[in-house]
Design a protein around this motif. Sequence first.
Motif, PDB file in Angstrom:
ATOM      1  N   UNK A  80       0.839  -1.201   0.000  1.00  0.00           N
ATOM      2  CA  UNK A  80       0.000   0.000   0.000  1.00  0.00           C
ATOM      3  C   UNK A  80       0.875   1.252   0.000  1.00  0.00           C
ATOM      4  N   UNK A 130       3.869   7.138   3.062  1.00  0.00           N
ATOM      5  CA  UNK A 130       4.098   5.936   3.850  1.00  0.00           C
ATOM      6  C   UNK A 130       3.715   4.705   3.046  1.00  0.00           C
ATOM      7  N   UNK A 170       1.271  -6.199   3.870  1.00  0.00           N
ATOM      8  CA  UNK A 170       0.417  -7.056   4.686  1.00  0.00           C
ATOM      9  C   UNK A 170       0.336  -8.421   4.056  1.00  0.00           C
ATOM     10  N   UNK A 203      -1.145  -4.435   9.110  1.00  0.00           N
ATOM     11  CA  UNK A 203      -0.246  -3.797   8.164  1.00  0.00           C
ATOM     12  C   UNK A 203       1.027  -3.358   8.869  1.00  0.00           C
ATOM     13  N   UNK A 243       4.303  -0.841   8.494  1.00  0.00           N
ATOM     14  CA  UNK A 243       4.626   0.390   7.810  1.00  0.00           C
ATOM     15  C   UNK A 243       6.131   0.639   7.725  1.00  0.00           C
ATOM     16  N   UNK A 244       6.527   1.286   6.636  1.00  0.00           N
ATOM     17  CA  UNK A 244       7.889   1.760   6.515  1.00  0.00           C
ATOM     18  C   UNK A 244       8.064   3.068   7.262  1.00  0.00           C
ATOM     19  N   UNK A 245       9.277   3.606   7.274  1.00  0.00           N
ATOM     20  CA  UNK A 245       9.571   4.818   8.046  1.00  0.00           C
ATOM     21  C   UNK A 245       9.044   6.099   7.425  1.00  0.00           C
TER      22      UNK A 245
END
Lengths: 113, 116
Positions: A33, A90, A94, A102, A104-106
Amino acid sequence: DVKVTQSSRYLVKRTGEKVFLECVQDMDHENMFWYRQDPGLGLRLIYFSYDVKMKEKGDIPEGYSVSREKKERFSLILESASTNQTSMYLCASRSDRVLHEQYFGPGTRLTVT
Amino acid sequence: AQKVTQAQTEISVVEKEDVTLDCVYETRDTTYYLFWYKQPPSGELVFLIRRNSFDEQNEISGRYSWNFQKSTSSFNFTITASQVVDSAVYFCALSEEDQAGTALIFGKGTTLSVSS
């Protein structure tokens, strides 16, 4: 541990440039996403992908495109960057096996001048 | 249509105070999931909790607790004895159905500032 990485934490681009934001996950997740985060608006979904070469528009796809040639990589493309695309981006991934969680990246903070 | 409302934009407290972050959701589905995420100044979203619509038990994890009430469509988050490290933006989110590709619907977030 699941790891989602994004190519840059900070990026400054000029109006009209083509911009690539890269996201890589290392857990063989099927779903990826891209969200955009703006103050007072929360996170809004731009695009998502549920399989290689598959993509679906989210709530705010205008001005963006995506590419998923490999399962681990999901790219967000700004064909011609504009100042109103200055934002935090962002990426998340998932698994189909653990639904609804989910990772998440930074984030990439993009500034278009 | 699905929606998540976090009416509190900003909250400021002093260390050791208890604080509750409100979350109200709208959905037509009977099966759905609710989440809380924390976003510290570093920017990365940190997953805190997931609840499904069939489990209304309240949950406690250390200083954190969550109150899920289907009757009022609320999923509130309480921090007991707040600390400066709790300063962050907190997001409540909703996910409907149990299908691939389902994205999260986020509230606009509540910025919590804890001062010493």
